[in-house]
Design a protein around this motif. Sequence first.
Motif, short mmCIF file in Angstrom:
data_model
loop_
_atom_site.label_atom_id
_atom_site.label_comp_id
_atom_site.label_asym_id
_atom_site.label_seq_id
_atom_site.Cartn_x
_atom_site.Cartn_y
_atom_site.Cartn_z
N PHE A 421 9.58 -4.73 14.83
CA PHE A 421 9.30 -6.15 14.68
C PHE A 421 7.98 -6.37 13.94
O PHE A 421 7.89 -7.26 13.08
CB PHE A 421 9.24 -6.84 16.06
N ASP A 422 6.97 -5.56 14.25
CA ASP A 422 5.67 -5.73 13.62
C ASP A 422 5.74 -5.51 12.11
O ASP A 422 5.02 -6.17 11.34
CB ASP A 422 4.65 -4.74 14.21
N LEU A 423 6.61 -4.60 11.67
CA LEU A 423 6.72 -4.31 10.25
C LEU A 423 7.26 -5.49 9.45
O LEU A 423 7.12 -5.55 8.23
CB LEU A 423 7.63 -3.09 10.03
N HIS A 424 7.90 -6.45 10.15
CA HIS A 424 8.42 -7.64 9.46
C HIS A 424 7.41 -8.78 9.45
O HIS A 424 7.71 -9.88 8.97
CB HIS A 424 9.73 -8.10 10.12
N GLY A 425 6.20 -8.53 9.98
CA GLY A 425 5.16 -9.54 9.96
C GLY A 425 5.58 -10.79 10.72
O GLY A 425 6.07 -10.72 11.85
N GLU A 426 5.42 -11.94 10.07
CA GLU A 426 5.78 -13.20 10.71
C GLU A 426 7.27 -13.51 10.57
O GLU A 426 7.75 -14.48 11.17
CB GLU A 426 4.95 -14.34 10.11
N GLU A 427 8.00 -12.72 9.76
CA GLU A 427 9.43 -12.94 9.59
C GLU A 427 10.20 -12.21 10.70
O GLU A 427 9.73 -11.23 11.28
CB GLU A 427 9.89 -12.41 8.23
N LEU A 428 11.42 -12.68 10.97
CA LEU A 428 12.29 -12.00 11.92
C LEU A 428 13.08 -10.91 11.20
O LEU A 428 13.34 -11.03 10.00
CB LEU A 428 13.25 -12.99 12.57
#
Length: 489
Positions: A421-428
């Motif tokens: 999840f963190d690798l997608h930043g603010e995106e889902l």
Amino acid sequence: MDGTVLIADDDRTIRTVLTQALTRAGCRVHATGSLAQLTKWVDEGRGDLVITDVMMPDGNGIDRIPAIRKARPDLPVIVISAQNTIVTAIRATEADAFEYLPKPFDLPDLMGKAGQALSRRPRRSSEPTVAGETVSPEGGAASADPAMPLIGHAPAMQALFRMVARVLNADLPVVVSGEAGVGKSMIARSFHDLSDRKDRGLVVLSSADPLDAAVARIETQAAGGSVIIENPAGFDPAAQARLVGLIETLEADPEPGRAPRLISTMGHDPQADLAAGRLRADLYYRLAGVTMNVPPLRARIEDIVPLARHLLARAAAQGLPDRSLSEGAAALIRSHPFPGNVRELENTMRRLALTAAQAEITETEAREALAQVPGAELSARVAEPRLSPGAPDRGSRMPQMVSAADARLADSVEAHLQRYFDLHGEELPPPGLYDRILREIEKPLLEIALDATGGNQLRCADLLGINRNTLRKKLTDLNIEVTRRRKLM
């Protein structure tokens, strides 16, 4: 958002993305791949905001900021750079850039900074017309200089770099805290080597040094320079008391500019040292003008492979064979927990530079190197993979290091999912996550179970607690090859 933005970047894709995003936000945008063109626009009075890359075909974006400041003192400049080093952050701050963002940057973050810059600048009644985009030959991101002390794109490291840049030349004492091996000493050295004090004396003091000799060196060599105190909690009580007295003497020096700057390295929890009585409170509060924590490597997963490549380049610059990482080797290195942090990573890369058979390090070579964890450099005890006597050698997989303090499967799964999840930043993440995650867990589970049972599907189904026909269907659906073999005794 209103205003005219001038973009200088030799990457056409970045120019296109920024142009589209800023135009949709209501800005007028002019983009170029040339610093010369950017300078011409600025000198002609065009633009309300500059966004510039650092390494350009015709110069360095940071080096142009003083000229921009001289010509247009009210024109804000945002610097973007693939050189995610502490030096880049410091240079951008010293050049009075409005903001510095590492590549790959978070577009909403950059848009927010652009909006802030434009809102603070007085609007002009008219804007000169600008010719269309000037396109230069495409260029890749410049790699980090192997001599740079620290690199990091992860948000935690970028926040640290910004903090270092803000207080680099302040007179405040600094505490650099963190786990063993994270690079505290490098950060501490950076406060001297990159500051206005760099041409003056530097004294490093540890608990192993005879205190009388160290005090003499500080008094004679560190005037106007810096003193690094390594782990003051490791000094005995008498030595800590003498350090308090020494600091008071240095602070009382009537001659301006003679007192050295105090920089200390401490463990990841200085407050615990205080509470346990290992560190005198009066010493700590004299040293902790500003405290910054260096994140462990597991908190900056995205930095592991760039750091590994950086360390290989540095090893080559120091005379070791020039090596690169294959995709398989890079994937294994990225998934390794590195309890010894950057120190363990550096030792691993140097070992691979010496032992790899070819210029490109293979997955097998990386797996063998990662299995050799030097116990003296671990920040925590780490258990080796649990293999029963006579168990098959699963050489096709990287050994998974399991923390003795926390070996619950759920914790490991949670950590990997959070990282995803963190690798997608603010995106889902993309839709269909539930089935996708289950498939990714199911396949290695079946492969390991088959490996453990020697390819015997009946025993494997019994081990898993599922019907044999169900197992066969899953093996077919997941394209898992089954090979029967005799278990080695």
